[in-house]
Design an enzyme around this catalytic site. Structure first.
Site, short mmCIF file in Angstrom:
data_model
loop_
_atom_site.label_atom_id
_atom_site.label_comp_id
_atom_site.label_asym_id
_atom_site.label_seq_id
_atom_site.Cartn_x
_atom_site.Cartn_y
_atom_site.Cartn_z
N TYR A 186 85.45 45.77 -78.12
CA TYR A 186 84.29 45.07 -77.56
C TYR A 186 83.29 46.07 -76.97
CZ TYR A 186 87.30 41.20 -78.69
OH TYR A 186 88.11 40.33 -79.38
N ARG A 233 90.78 47.77 -68.28
CA ARG A 233 91.65 47.74 -69.46
C ARG A 233 91.06 48.63 -70.56
NH1 ARG A 233 93.87 43.01 -73.65
NH2 ARG A 233 96.01 43.21 -72.92
N GLY A 328 102.01 38.85 -73.34
CA GLY A 328 101.03 37.93 -73.88
C GLY A 328 101.67 36.70 -74.46
N ARG A 329 102.01 36.76 -75.75
CA ARG A 329 102.57 35.57 -76.41
C ARG A 329 103.84 35.03 -75.76
NH1 ARG A 329 101.46 37.52 -82.53
NH2 ARG A 329 101.42 39.52 -81.44
#
Length: 371
Positions: A186, A233, A328-329
């Site tokens: 990003y 991050r 995360g997941r």
């Protein structure tokens, strides 16, 4: 054994009861119009308040910063008020929550941009990836990312102000802190990496120039909310959305040493085990050396994420690879993940078809472990 995962640790002004954090997870379920969180989002985060720290889904700092359908913002009064309800629910359940601040840069689509403009980037280069857009029937689909336009030097100060405003809004919404998203391909990562930054002004060329925007954003956000409530991050060696750097050891070493000056709450590194939503079988083998280098260079608390399970997380802490592991997941599918890890209980399996967009199915309906 999970003795390392369940030791308390100080993070900024807070003491975490253990080291199982919830990683930021884009779920594309913000209310419309306005990209405003809903009561369903508040319930999702409340369910996961047993995390040592919740890092929210990436949250755009402006309309220009949006790149995916139905992701929440933190730039309007309505968004701030809605996030305040989420903070209230998490705190009521005993949790701690930081908001991840996001500008996607080139990973966007004109349908998200003011006046249907092109997305912005350090340089006008093709983007090897797709983003999640809304089609004519109102359905979420993966669409091509157009070649962005390069930001004018004079525009960069406005983006820094947007980060500052977003950080202030996040704390006004009851967040315990903010995480500056400078990874995963990003905007800030696009400036950092030589593959995506071909500028010739003060924000391009030498690594010090490519790191400049991130450091100016950190300075502004710290000035607004205090260093002990700010994390950053990074994704060194990440390849998502065309990232890559000619000298990653030097580039990220310089960034981490520069970040030390603020005594931030934490640094969050993403290991290259996953690209987007799939496992990366071809990650750069230099990663292990680089994380060791960055671990040594960083003076504060280090969080790492990237495909960890309870066993590998415990091993990473035992080897002093990091201080906290972000899941995360596993947290997506197991709202009571810390308890399951501590007691060695079976984990729910996540349903990838419900990761992005939709209703409560695959979002707030994963069960806690039955007594």
């Amino acid at each position: 054994m999970t003795q390392h995962l369940f030791r308390p640790i100080a993070l900024g002004p807070y003491t975490l009861p253990h080291r199982v954090a919830m990683a930021p997870l884009t779920r594309s379920r913000a209310g419309q119009p306005g990209d405003i969180p809903t009561a369903m989002n508040a319930e999702y985060y409340r369910q996961r308040a047993s995390a040592a720290l919740i890092i929210t889904e990436a949250t755009q700092i402006s309309r220009q910063g949006q790149g995916y359908a139905w992701t929440p913002g933190i730039y309007s009064d309505e968004q701030v008020n809605a996030w305040r309800e989420i903070s209230h629910e998490v705190h009521g359940a005993g949790g701690l929550i930081f908001m991840q601040l996001w500008h996607v840069g080139r990973v966007s689509h004109p349908s998200f941009q003011p006046y249907n403009a092109l997305p912005v980037a350090p340089s006008a280069l093709p983007v090897p990836g797709k983003t999640f857009i809304v089609n004519a029937d109102g359905q979420g689909v993966w669409g091509d990312v157009p070649v962005p336009r390069a930001l004018q030097t004079s525009e960069i100060a406005d983006i820094i102000r947007d980060y500052r405003r977003a950080a202030r809004n996040a704390l006004n919404a009851g967040m315990d802190g903010v995480e500056i998203h400078a990874g995963n391909g990003y905007l800030l990562d696009q400036f950092i990496n030589s593959n995506s930054n071909q500028r010739t002004d003060g924000y391009g060329g030498p690594l010090e120039n490519r790191a400049r925007l991130l450091l100016e954003v950190v300075s502004a956000v710290v000035d607004e909310v205090g260093a002990d409530r700010v994390g950053v991050r990074l994704t060194p060696m990440g390849r998502f959305m065309g990232m890559g750097d000619e000298s990653p050891q030097a580039t990220f070493g310089y960034i981490v040493r520069s970040l030390n000056r603020w005594k931030l709450a934490y640094l969050h590194l993403v290991e290259p085990a996953v690209v987007g939503t799939v496992k990366d079988e071809n990650f750069d083998p230099r990663w292990d050396a680089i994380i060791g280098q960055l671990r040594e260079a960083w003076d504060g608390v280090l969080i790492i994420a990237g495909g960890y399970d309870p066993e590998s997380a415990e091993q990473a802490l035992a080897q002093d690879r990091a201080d906290i592991i972000a899941f995360g997941r596993p947290f997506l599918a197991n709202p009571d993940l810390p308890r399951r890890i501590r007691e060695g209980l079976t984990l729910n399996t996540p349903d990838p078809s419900t990761f992005f967009g939709g209703d409560q199915r695959g979002y707030t309906d994963y069960p806690v472990y039955a007594h």
